[in-house]
Scaffold this motif. Structure first.
Motif, PDB file in Angstrom:
ATOM      1  N   VAL A   1      -9.007  -2.809  -7.969  1.00 33.60           N
ATOM      2  CA  VAL A   1      -8.306  -1.589  -7.429  1.00 33.60           C
ATOM      3  C   VAL A   1      -6.756  -1.399  -7.837  1.00 33.60           C
ATOM      4  O   VAL A   1      -6.330  -0.483  -8.321  1.00 33.60           O
TER       5      VAL A   1
ATOM      6  N   SER B   1     -11.541   2.095  -2.877  1.00 36.41           N
ATOM      7  CA  SER B   1     -10.601   1.494  -1.899  1.00 36.41           C
ATOM      8  C   SER B   1     -11.555   1.864  -0.321  1.00 36.41           C
ATOM      9  O   SER B   1     -11.343   0.955   0.525  1.00 36.41           O
TER      10      SER B   1
ATOM     11  N   THR C   1       1.290   3.925  -2.986  1.00 37.81           N
ATOM     12  CA  THR C   1       0.546   5.128  -2.749  1.00 37.81           C
ATOM     13  C   THR C   1       1.537   6.333  -2.548  1.00 37.81           C
ATOM     14  O   THR C   1       1.274   7.512  -3.170  1.00 37.81           O
TER      15      THR C   1
ATOM     16  N   SER D   1       0.694  -1.229   0.064  1.00 38.75           N
ATOM     17  CA  SER D   1       0.042  -0.031   0.042  1.00 38.75           C
ATOM     18  C   SER D   1       0.942   1.219   0.134  1.00 38.75           C
ATOM     19  O   SER D   1       0.597   2.165  -0.887  1.00 38.75           O
TER      20      SER D   1
ATOM     21  N   ALA E   1      -8.655   4.512   5.204  1.00 40.89           N
ATOM     22  CA  ALA E   1      -8.881   4.372   3.715  1.00 40.89           C
ATOM     23  C   ALA E   1     -10.012   5.398   3.331  1.00 40.89           C
ATOM     24  O   ALA E   1     -10.059   5.921   2.083  1.00 40.89           O
TER      25      ALA E   1
ATOM     26  N   ALA F   1     -10.174  -6.651  -5.223  1.00 40.18           N
ATOM     27  CA  ALA F   1      -8.726  -6.097  -4.903  1.00 40.18           C
ATOM     28  C   ALA F   1      -8.022  -6.164  -6.253  1.00 40.18           C
ATOM     29  O   ALA F   1      -7.345  -4.955  -6.076  1.00 40.18           O
TER      30      ALA F   1
ATOM     31  N   THR G   1      -5.032   1.251 -10.466  1.00 38.08           N
ATOM     32  CA  THR G   1      -4.039   1.947  -9.730  1.00 38.08           C
ATOM     33  C   THR G   1      -2.979   2.215 -10.431  1.00 38.08           C
ATOM     34  O   THR G   1      -2.179   3.464 -10.872  1.00 38.08           O
TER      35      THR G   1
ATOM     36  N   THR H   1      -6.826  -2.774   5.434  1.00 35.17           N
ATOM     37  CA  THR H   1      -8.152  -3.041   4.979  1.00 35.17           C
ATOM     38  C   THR H   1      -8.071  -4.209   4.107  1.00 35.17           C
ATOM     39  O   THR H   1      -9.247  -4.878   4.173  1.00 35.17           O
TER      40      THR H   1
ATOM     41  N   ARG I   1     -14.328  -0.657   0.295  1.00 34.84           N
ATOM     42  CA  ARG I   1     -14.083  -1.868   0.549  1.00 34.84           C
ATOM     43  C   ARG I   1     -13.386  -2.131   1.914  1.00 34.84           C
ATOM     44  O   ARG I   1     -13.344  -3.297   2.585  1.00 34.84           O
TER      45      ARG I   1
ATOM     46  N   VAL J   1     -10.601   5.257  -7.654  1.00 32.74           N
ATOM     47  CA  VAL J   1      -9.965   4.302  -6.853  1.00 32.74           C
ATOM     48  C   VAL J   1      -9.894   4.743  -5.618  1.00 32.74           C
ATOM     49  O   VAL J   1     -10.213   3.660  -4.675  1.00 32.74           O
ATOM     50  N   SER J   2      -9.916   5.841  -5.284  1.00 30.03           N
ATOM     51  CA  SER J   2     -10.020   6.087  -3.598  1.00 30.03           C
ATOM     52  C   SER J   2     -11.434   6.060  -3.155  1.00 30.03           C
ATOM     53  O   SER J   2     -11.456   5.197  -1.915  1.00 30.03           O
TER      54      SER J   2
END
Length: 472
Positions: free
Chosen positions: A337, A316, A203, A199, A268, A334, A341, A249, A319, A312-313
């Motif tokens: 996403v 996410s 990110t 992650s 998230a 999953a 991304t 998450t 979820r 995407v945000s």
């Protein structure tokens, strides 16, 4: 300035584009192996489980990491007012990084997998990759030591955070023995370590450096100042503070402590804030210059990437809640996403910056606006289709599992797995076509960049800082 100005950035971007084309072709093979396992997967090396880490490593390391490093080398002298330290070292590092990243991509196909989340790289290659990530960190630190600009630009925040996170997370997330079992977590420490690495790396580094480049190129392309520095700061610190905490998450409804799952769900949800802040800031910067959407390839790609970032945000964030994860957890949502991304958000940001930088570091105009538009359409539609199909596949799978568990109509394992597979067949059958659209877009990208470097119309090249200050 020496004749080698921007040479490291130029070479990194060119190498990254080559990897992007390979990642697109591998993406097609990946979903063909998923849909036709008895045909494509006859060889163990072509099974879905081995191809997937190969695709991810080729895209994340070969394409997006090299593009990100190239962007760092491009931005540093322009944002600090000092020549980039270690231009020669950076070029030598690229010569080492290309074969190392290629070997890392091939390792899972050959059965040499660490089982690590996101990038299944053996530990001995982890050490070599770490060395390649140390160089841009060192270059950044040394260049900052000699900066003459008094202000710190928004893009520079993302550069410093990105190169620091890439190196630090690689140490913490990949090298064995760095983290022992934490109190109260036991064996779950390893699982947390892995998801926090994946992650955070995506990110803070892969997507973060893309946002940073967009904050630089939009004012350059439009001629407008950045809409709001305060909004940019709010978005930046939200990403930095929430990225790692949101990682668990992926482990909802596991032995991870309940408090960690709750914090992850909240964080998230908090990642929606920086996505909206970026979108608002970009829209404000484009105010009065929306005509650049039709005239500027970099602006079009940056806007497309930002749109995917918001989607995407939101996906996410949804979820992360236990009630949602009870249905969608451990399903193809999953992967939806993840793929969006990589190919929708980070891939479009990388393309935006590459198209922006080519005339300035190669002295040649982008060869074909048509190829650029084709790239954008195919990559954007293909990424959106991949995300949609995988999301629907995961949703149908989740509800099928839940329904089977409640009614006892069948057991979703062994022979009963056919019930689950048949319910998603129509969607998985379309995945290779969506991947093909992405691949066509990336092929157009590779063609356009290659022709731009070799045959593009000659334009004046940027001259940066005075000669004689280069070090390394």
């Amino acid at each position: 300035m020496t004749e080698d100005q921007d040479s490291a950035a130029r070479l990194h971007l060119f190498a990254s584009v080559a990897f992007s084309v390979v990642s697109g072709l591998l993406l097609v093979a990946l979903f063909l192996s998923l849909r036709f396992p008895t045909v494509v997967g006859q060889l163990p090396q072509l099974t879905y489980g081995r191809l997937k880490p190969m695709v991810l490593t080729t895209a994340v390391l070969g394409w997006l990491t090299l593009a990100g490093i190239g962007a760092v080398y491009y931005l540093l002298p322009r944002l600090t007012g000092a020549p980039m330290w270690g231009e020669r070292i950076a070029r030598l590092n690229l010569m080492a990084a290309v074969p190392i990243y290629a070997a890392a991509a091939l390792a899972p196909v050959l059965g040499l997998s660490s089982g690590q989340e996101l990038l299944e790289v053996p530990w001995y290659l982890d050490l070599l990759i770490l060395a390649t990530l140390a160089v841009p960190l060192g270059v950044t630190i040394q260049t900052l030591r000699h900066r003459t600009e008094e202000g710190i630009y928004v893009s520079l925040w993302y550069v410093v955070a990105g190169v620091t996170a890439a190196f630090g997370l690689w140490v913490v997330g990949n090298l064995p023995g760095v983290i022992g079992d934490l109190p109260g977590l036991g064996g779950m420490t390893t699982a947390l370590q892995r998801v926090m690495f994946s992650s955070g790396f995506l990110t803070l580094w892969v997507v973060g450096i893309g946002i940073g480049t967009a904050y630089y190129l939009l004012p350059q392309e439009t001629g407008n100042p950045l809409f709001s520095r305060g909004l940019a700061a709010a978005g930046f610190w939200s990403v930095v503070l929430a990225a790692l905490w949101a990682a668990p998450t992926a482990l909802t409804h596991t032995p991870v402590p309940g408090w960690a799952q709750t914090v992850a769900a909240v964080m998230a949800l908090g990642l929606v804030i920086p996505a909206l802040a970026v979108a608002t800031n970009f829209a404000g910067t484009l105010h009065g210059r929306w005509d650049t959407l039709s005239s500027s390839l970099p602006v079009r790609f940056a806007v497309a990437a930002t749109s995917f970032l918001v989607l995407v945000s939101l996906a996410s964030a949804g979820r992360g809640f236990p009630s949602v994860a009870s249905v969608l957890g451990f399903t193809a949502t999953a992967d939806a996403v993840l793929m969006v991304t990589i190919f929708g958000v980070a891939g479009q940001f990388a393309a935006a910056f590459t198209y922006h930088a080519i005339p300035r570091i190669a002295g040649r105009r982008v060869f074909s606006d048509f190829s650029g538009r084709l790239h954008l359409r195919m990559a954007a539609v293909g990424s959106a289709a991949l995300g949609f199909l995988l999301w629907v596949t995961g949703t149908v799978t989740g509800y099928t599992w839940v329904g089977a568990a409640r009614t006892g109509s069948f057991v979703a394992a062994g022979e009963g797995w056919q019930e689950v597979e048949s319910s998603t067949l129509v969607f998985t059958s379309l995945l290779p076509l969506a991947a093909l659209l992405v691949a066509v877009g990336l092929l157009a990208f590779g063609y356009n960049v290659f022709r731009s470097y070799t045959s593009g119309e000659t334009v004046p090249q940027e001259v940066l800082v005075p000669t004689g200050a280069e070090n390394g």
